[in-house]
Design an enzyme around this catalytic site. Sequence first.
Site, short mmCIF file in Angstrom:
data_model
loop_
_atom_site.label_atom_id
_atom_site.label_comp_id
_atom_site.label_asym_id
_atom_site.label_seq_id
_atom_site.Cartn_x
_atom_site.Cartn_y
_atom_site.Cartn_z
N GLU A 1 -11.38 -10.68 -17.77
CA GLU A 1 -10.01 -10.96 -17.91
C GLU A 1 -10.56 -11.50 -16.34
O GLU A 1 -9.85 -12.62 -16.11
CB GLU A 1 -8.74 -9.56 -16.90
CG GLU A 1 -8.12 -9.08 -18.66
CD GLU A 1 -6.97 -7.95 -18.11
OE1 GLU A 1 -6.44 -7.54 -18.62
OE2 GLU A 1 -8.23 -7.64 -16.82
N GLU B 1 -3.61 14.78 18.12
CA GLU B 1 -2.71 14.77 18.51
C GLU B 1 -2.59 13.82 19.46
O GLU B 1 -1.74 13.29 20.64
CB GLU B 1 -1.80 16.09 18.77
CG GLU B 1 -0.83 16.36 17.39
CD GLU B 1 -0.42 17.57 18.09
OE1 GLU B 1 -0.03 18.36 17.21
OE2 GLU B 1 -1.09 18.61 19.06
#
Length: 465
Positions: A50, A290
Site C-alpha cells: 500500500e 494536581e
Amino acid sequence: MDEITGGGLPQGRPTLVAGGPGCGKTLFAMEFLVNGATQFDEPGVFVAFEENAEELAQNVASLGFDLKKLGRQKKLLVDHVRVERGEIEETGDYDLEGLFIRLGHAIDSIGAKRVVLDTIEVLFSALSNQGILRTELQRLFRWLKDKGVTAIITAERGESTLTRFGLEEYVADCVIVLDHRVNEQISTRRLRIVKYRGTLHGTNEYPFLIGRHGISVLPITSLGLEHQVSVDRVSTGIKELDEMLGGRGFYRGSSILITGTAGTGKTTLASALVDEACQRRERCLYFAFEESAHQIMRNMRSVGIDMAPHVKKGLLRYHVARPSQYGLEVHLVSMYDLIREFKPNIVILDPITDFSMVGNSVEIKSAVTRIVDFLKSSQITGVFVSVISGAEAADQSVVGISSLIDAWISLRNLEHNGERQRGLFILKSRGMAHSNQIRSFQLTNDGIKIGDIDLAGRRIEFSKS
C-alpha cells in the site's frame, strides 16, 4: 513483548498481526525489522503493498527509525509491490509464484533473516474463491518456513472475524491482534495473543503505546515477586516519625502509602521525605498530578521546607501532568522513561487517586501494581499519595492497593477540645515494630511536628530500639 510471548516471536516461522485502522500494525512490523537489524544484526525485508518506500520512511521517522540509513548499510530492504484491484480479473488458476521469486531475490540480496508482508489482503482483494485463497495462503506460509525467515504478515480486521477473509489465522503459527479503542474520550491501544503454537504465552489484553522510542507493551500482570529486598533503613527526616517506626525509619526500596482527606498534609509529609533524601544526596523524582512544581515549592517554604536548592543541584526533578491529558498507558511509559533516565532513589506519585479520571478501579490498580513492581525490582523507594473522601473509612485505600504496600501512613482531620487537629497513624509497616497510636500531626513554620502526646491526652514513651 518478549515477556508475554514466552521469549519472542517464533523463529523461522510466520506470525500474523491483525488490526483495524490506526491500531499500529505497520509500525509494529517495522519495529520488528528495525530492532532485528540494529540490535541483533539480522537484516530484514519489508514488502509493502500500500505505501512506497518514501512514505514509509517519513511515517516512521518520528519514532527515530532511519530506514534510508539502514538501506545503505544493507540491513533493510523496502520493496513496494503495486497491486491495482481494477487490473485483477479472476480467471483460471491463481498463484503467488511471482511474489515468491521477487521476495526470494530480496531475501538473498541482503541475507535477510526477517521479513514483513504488509498487508496481505491486497494480494487477494479481487478473488472470491475460498479454496484458492486457503491454498495460496498455506503455500505462502510454508514457503516462508522453508526459507527459514522469521516473518510478520499484517492483515486487516474483518467485521466478525479476526481478518478480512477469516482464513489467515488458521494457517499461522502465531496470531496477534491489535486494537484501537476510545473510551470516554481517552484513546487506548491494546494487544492480545490469540494463539501461539507450542509455547506458553500471556492470554490477556495488554495495553501498548506508540511513543517516541517505538512501541512499548505494558503487561497487566506484575513483574513477579522475585525482586531483592534491602535491610537498610532510611530516615524520614522527622525524628518522632522515625521513633514510631522502630527508631530508624523505612526500609530502603519499600513502597509507602500516605492516605488522608483534603488538607491533612499528605503532600507536605511526602515533601519532607524528599527533603531528607536530598539532604543525603539521593536523587528524587516527584510526579505531581494536581499542582505545579512552583506551587508545591512555594507551599513547602511556608512550613520550612525549601526544595529549590535540591532542584538547582539536580537532586530533585518534578514532572507535572494532568491525568486527564493522556491515558494510563501514556503516563506509565512516561514514568518508566523518566525513571530510567534520571535513576532516582525515591519516586513520589501525588496523588494516584487522580487516575480515576482516565480509568476504572481495576485499570488503576493494575497500573499502580506495575509501578510498584517496577520500583521494587529497581530497589527504588516509592511513595504513593492517595486521597480519601470524608465518607470513607480512614483505613481504606481508594485504589485498592493496600495489600501491595509495605508501609501505610494515615493522616486524619479530627476534632479535639473544640478544635480541629491533624492526626497521624501508622496502619502497617512490614518487617518492623511500629507504633499503634494516633499522634498529633502539626504543620508549623519550622516544619512538621509530631506531638509526644496522643489525642487521648496520654503521654507517649518513645521506643529506644
